[in-house]
Scaffold this active site. Structure first.
Site, PDB file in Angstrom:
ATOM      1  N   SER A  16       0.828  -1.217   0.000  1.00  0.00           N
ATOM      2  CA  SER A  16       0.000   0.000   0.000  1.00  0.00           C
ATOM      3  C   SER A  16       0.861   1.264   0.000  1.00  0.00           C
ATOM      4  CB  SER A  16      -0.989   0.007   1.165  1.00  0.00           C
ATOM      5  OG  SER A  16      -0.334   0.205   2.391  1.00  0.00           O
ATOM      6  N   ASN A  17       2.019   1.224   0.645  1.00  0.00           N
ATOM      7  CA  ASN A  17       2.918   2.388   0.563  1.00  0.00           C
ATOM      8  C   ASN A  17       3.467   2.545  -0.844  1.00  0.00           C
ATOM      9  OD1 ASN A  17       3.452   3.939   3.162  1.00  0.00           O
ATOM     10  ND2 ASN A  17       3.455   1.813   3.876  1.00  0.00           N
ATOM     11  N   ARG A  69      21.924 -14.686   1.869  1.00  0.00           N
ATOM     12  CA  ARG A  69      21.231 -13.401   1.670  1.00  0.00           C
ATOM     13  C   ARG A  69      22.032 -12.468   0.771  1.00  0.00           C
ATOM     14  NH1 ARG A  69      20.123 -10.415   6.618  1.00  0.00           N
ATOM     15  NH2 ARG A  69      21.805 -11.545   7.602  1.00  0.00           N
ATOM     16  N   MET A  94      10.394  -6.868   4.068  1.00  0.00           N
ATOM     17  CA  MET A  94      10.536  -7.456   5.402  1.00  0.00           C
ATOM     18  C   MET A  94      11.689  -8.461   5.473  1.00  0.00           C
ATOM     19  SD  MET A  94       8.313  -5.623   6.812  1.00  0.00           S
ATOM     20  CE  MET A  94       7.829  -6.233   8.420  1.00  0.00           C
ATOM     21  N   ARG A  95      12.819  -8.099   4.891  1.00  0.00           N
ATOM     22  CA  ARG A  95      13.989  -8.941   5.044  1.00  0.00           C
ATOM     23  C   ARG A  95      15.151  -8.048   5.468  1.00  0.00           C
ATOM     24  NH1 ARG A  95      17.084 -13.372   1.211  1.00  0.00           N
ATOM     25  NH2 ARG A  95      16.927 -14.982   2.798  1.00  0.00           N
ATOM     26  N   ASN A 111      13.691   4.021   3.891  1.00  0.00           N
ATOM     27  CA  ASN A 111      12.768   3.028   4.440  1.00  0.00           C
ATOM     28  C   ASN A 111      11.658   3.754   5.175  1.00  0.00           C
ATOM     29  OD1 ASN A 111      11.803   0.417   5.311  1.00  0.00           O
ATOM     30  ND2 ASN A 111      12.720   0.798   7.319  1.00  0.00           N
ATOM     31  N   HIS A 113       9.020   3.111   8.395  1.00  0.00           N
ATOM     32  CA  HIS A 113       8.857   2.231   9.555  1.00  0.00           C
ATOM     33  C   HIS A 113       7.678   2.733  10.380  1.00  0.00           C
ATOM     34  CE1 HIS A 113      10.049  -0.622  12.605  1.00  0.00           C
ATOM     35  NE2 HIS A 113       9.856   0.330  13.496  1.00  0.00           N
ATOM     36  N   GLY A 147      22.452  -0.515  10.873  1.00  0.00           N
ATOM     37  CA  GLY A 147      21.585  -1.021  11.954  1.00  0.00           C
ATOM     38  C   GLY A 147      20.138  -1.108  11.488  1.00  0.00           C
ATOM     39  N   GLU A 178       1.342   7.106   6.892  1.00  0.00           N
ATOM     40  CA  GLU A 178       2.475   6.601   6.093  1.00  0.00           C
ATOM     41  C   GLU A 178       2.281   6.990   4.631  1.00  0.00           C
ATOM     42  OE1 GLU A 178       3.792   2.515   6.739  1.00  0.00           O
ATOM     43  OE2 GLU A 178       2.704   2.449   8.625  1.00  0.00           O
TER      44      GLU A 178
HETATM   45  C1  GAR Z   1       3.944  -0.658   6.632  1.00  0.00           C
HETATM   46  O1  GAR Z   1       3.220  -0.346   7.783  1.00  0.00           O
HETATM   47  C2  GAR Z   1       5.415  -0.342   6.825  1.00  0.00           C
HETATM   48  O2  GAR Z   1       5.650   0.792   7.594  1.00  0.00           O
HETATM   49  C3  GAR Z   1       5.886  -1.590   7.539  1.00  0.00           C
HETATM   50  O3  GAR Z   1       5.222  -2.643   6.897  1.00  0.00           O
HETATM   51  C4  GAR Z   1       3.965  -2.176   6.400  1.00  0.00           C
HETATM   52  C5  GAR Z   1       3.889  -2.527   4.936  1.00  0.00           C
HETATM   53  O4  GAR Z   1       2.616  -2.229   4.431  1.00  0.00           O
HETATM   54  N1  GAR Z   1       7.314  -1.717   7.477  1.00  0.00           N
HETATM   55  C6  GAR Z   1       8.063  -2.230   8.445  1.00  0.00           C
HETATM   56  O5  GAR Z   1       7.599  -2.676   9.473  1.00  0.00           O
HETATM   57  C7  GAR Z   1       9.544  -2.227   8.159  1.00  0.00           C
HETATM   58  N2  GAR Z   1      10.301  -2.385   9.366  1.00  0.00           N
HETATM   59  P1  GAR Z   1       2.405  -2.048   2.872  1.00  0.00           P
HETATM   60  O6  GAR Z   1       2.968  -3.310   2.201  1.00  0.00           O
HETATM   61  O7  GAR Z   1       0.912  -1.969   2.711  1.00  0.00           O
HETATM   62  O8  GAR Z   1       3.105  -0.803   2.446  1.00  0.00           O
END
Ligand code: GAR
Length: 193
Positions: A16-17, A69, A94-95, A111, A113, A147, A178
């Site tokens: 969605s982002n 990786r 998410m990796r 990124n 978060h 980090g 977001e």
């Molecule tokens: C979002 O909330 C993003 O901030 C989070 O995953 C979601 C992805 O949603 N990211 C993290 O947690 C990264 N550490 P999306 O696929 O609908 O954009």
């Protein structure tokens, strides 16, 4: 007209982002274009969304690389370079990255978060904010450094935690923010390059 900065969006799920970035890039005044959407898993729903929007959607599946990786990231990096990508936007990717990709894109990888970093790096951010009794939650766009969920903050958006909020309600209000924050932070970043 000056050419737009070529951005790749890296996703692992619904994206969605990524969609919010794609929508923002449709504005002729936007300084970036989304030239590639890349996922590490074939089942990432955002791949179909990107294709439907006419954007190249590529899966560099992590599975054949097993635990290696860095080899997976070399394949990702090659795909980015082949397409002349200039900036990488992680959006629910998410990796955890190895130093290879972080160094290869140092100063050029962002990124998003779902917390007000430095609070709550990692997973389950909303549950942790609620458990702590925080009055505010939110989201952060930052540059990616070695980090996890560290790196210079480029922008944040805040939401008030409401009485009766559960993880789901809070997550969905933060997600709305977001979708506003990321396009703006990316546009500001690209303009300053
Ligand atoms: C979002 O909330 C993003 O901030 C989070 O995953 C979601 C992805 O949603 N990211 C993290 O947690 C990264 N550490 P999306 O696929 O609908 O954009």
């Amino acid at each position: 007209m000056t050419s737009k900065t070529k951005v790749a969006v890296l996703i692992s799920g619904r994206g969605s982002n990524m969609e919010a970035l794609v929508r923002a890039a449709q504005d002729p005044a936007c300084p970036f274009e989304i030239a590639l959407v890349l996922a590490n898993k074939p089942e990432a729903g955002g791949l179909a969304t990107a294709s439907a929007a006419g954007i190249e959607a590529l899966c560099v599946d992590q599975k054949p690389f097993g635990k290696d990786r860095a080899a997976h990231e070399h394949a990702i990096d090659a795909a980015l370079r082949e397409r002349g990508i200039e900036v990488v936007a992680l959006a629910g990717y998410m990796r955890i990255l190895t130093p290879f990709l972080v160094d290869a894109w140092a100063g050029r990888m962002l990124n998003i978060h779902p917390s007000l970093l430095p609070a709550y790096p990692g997973l389950n951010t909303h549950a942790r904010a609620l458990a702590a009794g925080d009055a505010e939650a939110g989201c952060t766009v930052h540059l990616v450094t070695a980090g996890v969920d560290e790196g210079p903050v480029l922008g944040q958006a805040r939401v008030t935690v409401l009485p009766g909020d559960d993880e789901h309600a809070l997550a969905s209000r933060v997600l709305e923010q977001e979708h506003r924050l990321y396009p703006k932070a990316l546009a500001d970043f690209v303009r300053a390059l």
